[in-house]
Design a protein around this motif. Structure first.
Motif: not given
Length: 242
Positions: A112-119, A141-143, A168-171
Motif C-alpha cells: 500500500r502506498r505511503i506518500s511523504f513530504l520531507c526536507a 513528494l517534492y516540497r 510541512y504538516g500545515e500544507a
C-alpha cells in the motif's frame, strides 16, 4: 604399392598448393603494384559467455543492515548528527504508528502506498525506512510542487496515508482532510528520537518480509514534459541495481 604412395603424395601436394594459392591475395602497393602478400587463414576462436554468480539473489533494503553499524555516524544535516541506530529506532517507531493507523499487522501493508513530504535531511530517511518496514511502497513528494500537483500525485498513486515532516504538516493536513486520508506529522528532525517508543530493537522486525527482491519499493513520478506526470514503480531489486 610404391606407385600408390607417390600418387597420393602428388595429389596431397597439389591440393595444398591450390589451398595456399587461394589464400594469396594481391595488395596494391602505392610504390610497387607488383608486390604480393600472403594472407594466412584466420583462426576464429569461439568465446563462451558465462554468467557470474549474482550477489543480489535476494536484495534487502539498507535498513536491514543498520543495526550492524550501531553508534557509527550515518547522517549529518542541519539539525545535527544521526547514528545508524538512531535512524533505525526512529523508523521502527514510525512504522509501528503507520501499521496501527492503517490497522495492519507490522510489515503487512502488502505494498500500500505511503506518500511523504520531507526536507533533504534525516526525516526523509526515517519516512522511507518506516514505509518499507511496514510493508508499504514509498511515494516521495517534492516540497516545491504546488498543492494541485501534490494532490494529483497522491490521488494517482492511490495513497493510503500521508507522512508530513516538520514543517510541512500545515500544507499536507488540509489536503489529507480533503482527500479523506490519515496524516501523521513527524517531529522536528532534531527530535526524531521521540518516535522511538518501542524500546531497544531486537532486529526481528526486519525479518517479517523475507523476500524483498520483487516487493514494490518506490513510485517516482516523471517530470511530465509531454503530459501529466506518470508514476514509475521500482522494486527493491531495481533500486539495489542502481
Amino acid at each position: 604399392m610404391l606407385l600408390e604412395l607417390l600418387t597420393f603424395a602428388t595429389h596431397s601436394q597439389k591440393w595444398t598448393f591450390l589451398h595456399w594459392k587461394a589464400n594469396l591475395v594481391r595488395n596494391i602497393h602505392p610504390l610497387d603494384p607488383r608486390r604480393w602478400s600472403l594472407r594466412l587463414p584466420v583462426q576464429r576462436s569461439t568465446h563462451r559467455w558465462t554468467t557470474a554468480p549474482s550477489s543480489r539473489i535476494n536484495p534487502r533494503p539498507v535498513f536491514t543492515r543498520a543495526l550492524g553499524f550501531g553508534e557509527k555516524l550515518a547522517i549529518v544535516d542541519s539539525s545535527g548528527k544521526h547514528t545508524y541506530k538512531q535512524l533505525y529506532c526512529s523508523s521502527l517507531g514510525l512504522a509501528s504508528r503507520i501499521s496501527a493507523t492503517l490497522k495492519s499487522d507490522f510489515g503487512g501493508l502488502d505494498g500500500r502506498r505511503i506518500s511523504f513530504l520531507c526536507a533533504n535531511d534525516a526525516s526523509y530517511v526515517v519516512a522511507q525506512w518506516a514505509t518499507w518496514m511496514s510493508g508499504g511502497t514509498a511515494v516521495p513528494l517534492y516540497r516545491k510542487h504546488p498543492l494541485s500537483e501534490l494532490e494529483y500525485i497522491i490521488s494517482d498513486s492511490q495513497t493510503s496515508l500521508l507522512l508530513a515532516a516538520h514543517p510541512y504538516g500545515e500544507a499536507l493536513e488540509p489536503l489529507a482532510q480533503k482527500l479523506g486520508l490519515p496524516c501523521l506529522t513527524l517531529p522536528p528532525t532534531s527530535d526524531l528520537n521521540t518516535l522511538d517508543d518501542v524500546g531497544s530493537p531486537s532486529g526481528e522486525e526486519e525479518n517479517v518480509i523475507r523476500e524483498w527482491a520483487d516487493q514494490p519499493a518506490m513510485i517516482v513520478y516523471t517530470s511530465g514534459t509531454t503530459g501529466r506526470p506518470k508514476g514509475v514503480l521500482h522494486t527493491h531489486s531495481s533500486i539495489q541495481a542502481m
